[in-house]
Motif scaffolding. Structure first.
Motif: not given
Length: 287
Positions: A88-90, A256-257, A109-112, A100-101
């Motif tokens: 996600x950082x890449x 994935x957003x 919805x939980x951001x992990x 964000x994922x």
């Protein structure tokens, strides 16, 4: 507070300590959470006894080593794709915007995994562990891949006059690898304001309900998803977010957003970041 007040107080204290790694005194916890000193002292004493908090020489409290086992258990139980945080950082660096994922479960919805990338800001002021209700259109990219039963349950949380349009949107998104969301002119400024509100409330766990409401409204400001034919133009388009489903065992489990939040995104840039998003989603997906 809703639910069990004693439990909510403990949760609030733990989350405040998590947000303040430099430590909090009893007085600071009391002021931040609007609790009486005796209650805070009792909660901190019990957290220290179990190892969930540690009292330092300066009488401030920080999270304790007893939480390490809990953290590891959560990591084991959570269906998080391998290397998710790094990927996600890449992606955030590649897209030059926040990424964000999130785990998409029934009704929430939980951001992990989240990353600011080079933008210096997460989309919508989000953080790992942030939970928002799965109210349409939130999660549409994943729900388009779910079965009819789950789609009906998702649509049941929408307003009556929105359901037909949302049902058509799910049909249009079915099988699509990337969803591109509009950025309405009227929503652009409000997105920034709500993100600031979310950030401002981050250090005040006692105000969870207000923060959750702000996050919910933030998620509903993505506008409508572009149809495929609308994206087939050389004109710059206003874009809020792009989203892609992530799969595990053949099922769409995560979203994935990336959030460019751009009022006029040129076609080459739209296509570039869409390809980066698709590649990342493919790498995060598991057989």
């Amino acid at each position: 507070m809703s639910g069990s007040p004693p439990t909510s107080r403990v949760v609030s204290v733990v989350e405040l300590l998590a947000a303040r790694p430099d430590g909090c005194t009893v007085a600071e916890v009391t002021a931040s959470l609007d609790l009486n000193r005796a209650t805070v002292s009792s909660v901190l004493a019990e957290l220290e006894r179990t190892g969930w908090a540690r009292r330092r020489a300066d009488r401030s409290y920080v999270l304790g080593p007893g939480l390490l086992g809990v953290t590891e258990a959560v990591r084991t139980a959570l269906p998080l794709p391998p290397g998710a945080a790094d990927r996600v950082a890449t992606l955030a660096d590649e897209a030059r915007c926040g990424a964000s994922l999130s785990l998409v479960e029934p009704h929430r919805m939980t951001f992990v995994a989240v990353s600011e990338g080079t933008s210096g800001r997460l989309p919508g002021g989000l953080a790992v562990g942030t939970r928002i209700p799965l109210r349409p259109p939130t999660g549409a990219t994943v729900m388009a891949w779910r079965d009819a039963r789950e789609q009906r349950a998702w649509l049941d949380d929408a307003e009556d006059d929105e359901r037909d349009g949302l049902r058509d949107m799910l049909d249009a998104l079915a099988g699509r690898a990337v969803t591109v969301w509009r950025l309405d002119d009227s929503a652009a400024d409000l997105l920034g304001v709500l993100a600031d509100v979310v950030d401002a409330l981050a250090d005040h766990p006692v105000r969870h309900d207000l923060r959750r409401r702000a996050l919910t409204e933030l998620s509903r400001l993505v506008g409508n998803a572009y149809r495929a034919d609308e994206l087939d133009t050389d004109r710059p388009l206003p874009v809020s977010y792009l989203a892609a489903p992530v799969f595990a065992g053949g099922a769409a489990t995560h979203e994935l957003q990336i959030g460019p939040l751009h009022p006029a995104l040129a076609r080459p840039e739209r296509e570039r970041i869409a390809l980066a998003l698709m590649a990342a989603a493919g790498e995060l997906s598991q057989p």
